[in-house]
Write a protein that holds these residues in place. Sequence first.
Motif, short mmCIF file in Angstrom:
data_model
loop_
_atom_site.label_atom_id
_atom_site.label_comp_id
_atom_site.label_asym_id
_atom_site.label_seq_id
_atom_site.Cartn_x
_atom_site.Cartn_y
_atom_site.Cartn_z
N ASN A 72 0.73 -1.27 0.21
CA ASN A 72 0.65 0.03 -0.13
C ASN A 72 0.55 1.05 -0.21
N SER A 73 1.47 0.95 -1.00
CA SER A 73 3.00 2.53 -0.40
C SER A 73 3.37 3.36 -1.92
N ARG A 74 3.06 4.45 -2.31
CA ARG A 74 3.30 5.33 -3.33
C ARG A 74 3.85 4.62 -4.19
N GLY A 75 5.69 4.66 -3.96
CA GLY A 75 7.04 4.02 -4.36
C GLY A 75 6.62 2.41 -4.29
N SER A 76 5.46 1.71 -4.45
CA SER A 76 5.43 0.09 -4.86
C SER A 76 5.15 -0.17 -6.05
N PHE A 77 5.55 -1.91 -6.80
CA PHE A 77 4.44 -1.99 -8.23
C PHE A 77 5.55 -3.54 -7.83
N ARG A 78 4.61 -3.98 -8.91
CA ARG A 78 5.06 -5.88 -8.83
C ARG A 78 6.15 -5.48 -9.99
N VAL A 79 5.96 -4.33 -10.94
CA VAL A 79 7.25 -5.08 -11.67
C VAL A 79 8.06 -3.47 -12.06
N THR A 84 11.14 -5.62 -14.51
CA THR A 84 12.72 -6.21 -13.57
C THR A 84 11.39 -6.55 -11.83
N PRO A 85 11.15 -7.33 -11.12
CA PRO A 85 10.34 -7.51 -10.45
C PRO A 85 10.63 -6.46 -9.13
N ALA A 86 9.73 -6.18 -8.83
CA ALA A 86 10.04 -5.06 -7.69
C ALA A 86 11.27 -6.40 -6.16
N ARG A 130 16.29 3.92 -9.91
CA ARG A 130 15.63 5.64 -8.81
C ARG A 130 15.64 4.62 -7.89
N MET A 131 14.85 5.28 -6.18
CA MET A 131 14.40 4.81 -5.22
C MET A 131 13.20 4.90 -5.35
N THR A 132 12.70 3.27 -4.73
CA THR A 132 11.09 2.78 -4.22
C THR A 132 10.92 3.53 -2.63
N ASN A 133 10.89 2.82 -2.41
CA ASN A 133 10.30 3.12 -0.75
C ASN A 133 11.87 2.35 0.76
#
Length: 250
Positions: A72-79, A84-86, A130-133
Motif C-alpha cells: 500500500n505504498s506509492r513507491g511500490s509496484f509489481r515490476v 524487473t520484478p520489484a 530510482r529509489m522506491t521505498n
Amino acid sequence: GAVLLLAARDPEAGSYPVVVCNGWGGVMVHECFGHGMEGDTIRKQTSIRASQLGQSVAARGVTIVDSGVVPNSRGSFRVDDEGTPAQRTVLVEDGTLTGYMWDLLNARLTHHRPTGNGRRASYREFPLCRMTNTYIEPGTCSPDELIAGVRRGLYCKSLGGGSVNPADGNFSFQVTEAIAIENGRLTHPVRNATLAGNGNDAMLKIDAIANDLVIDGTTGSCGKDGQWKPVGVGQPTVRFTAINVGGTAP
C-alpha cells in the motif's frame, strides 16, 4: 498547532542530541543515502558512496533498505518500468554498506544483478535508476526510552522540506514541529529550528533506534533529471548523539 507556536521559543543554536520522529523523518535517509546509492552514480563514480562498499557508513545496528514491495505504498509496484520484478534491496546492514540500487543498463555495464530500480515518469521518457521505498529498519527500544536518555536536546515531531548537495553530502532540513527535551522530558515547543549536517557522518551518529517503524507511502515524490516519481520514505524514531541545530529568521 497555531496555539502551540504562540508559546514556542526559538531553538538554542549548537550541536546536541536530536530525536527525530518516525515516518516522514525518514526523508533524512532518503537524502543521505538516496541518490548516491543509485547505480548510474555508482558506475560513473560521481557518488562518494561508490568507493564505500564494505565500509562502515552508519552506526552499528542501522540497517537501510530500498524495497518496491512495501504494501500500500506509492513507491511500490509489481515490476519496474523495465520489467524487473520489484524486490527488497539491503543497502546498509548493521552499519556496513552492502549493496546498491540497479536498473538494467547500469547493472549490465557493471556486471551486477538488476534490483528492480529502473523507473520512468511515462512511456515518453527513458528509464532511470530510482529509489522506491527507502527506510531504516526498526530497533528494539521504545520511543519514550530515546527521549528519556537525553539530558538536553530536541525532539523533532515533524520535518518540512530538506535539501542536500550530492557533491559533498551537506544537508539542511526545516523542522515544522519541535519540542525541547530537558532531563529526559519533553518541555516547551520550539519554532523555526533547522537541522544541518553531512550525510557522510550523520548516520554514524545514530545511537538508538526505536521499534515504531512507519513508512510514509502517501505523500513523497522524488525528482531526478526532470522526471518525477512517487516514493515512500520511512524510519522508526531515531536518536542522533549530535546534529547542528540552528534557528531561522521568522
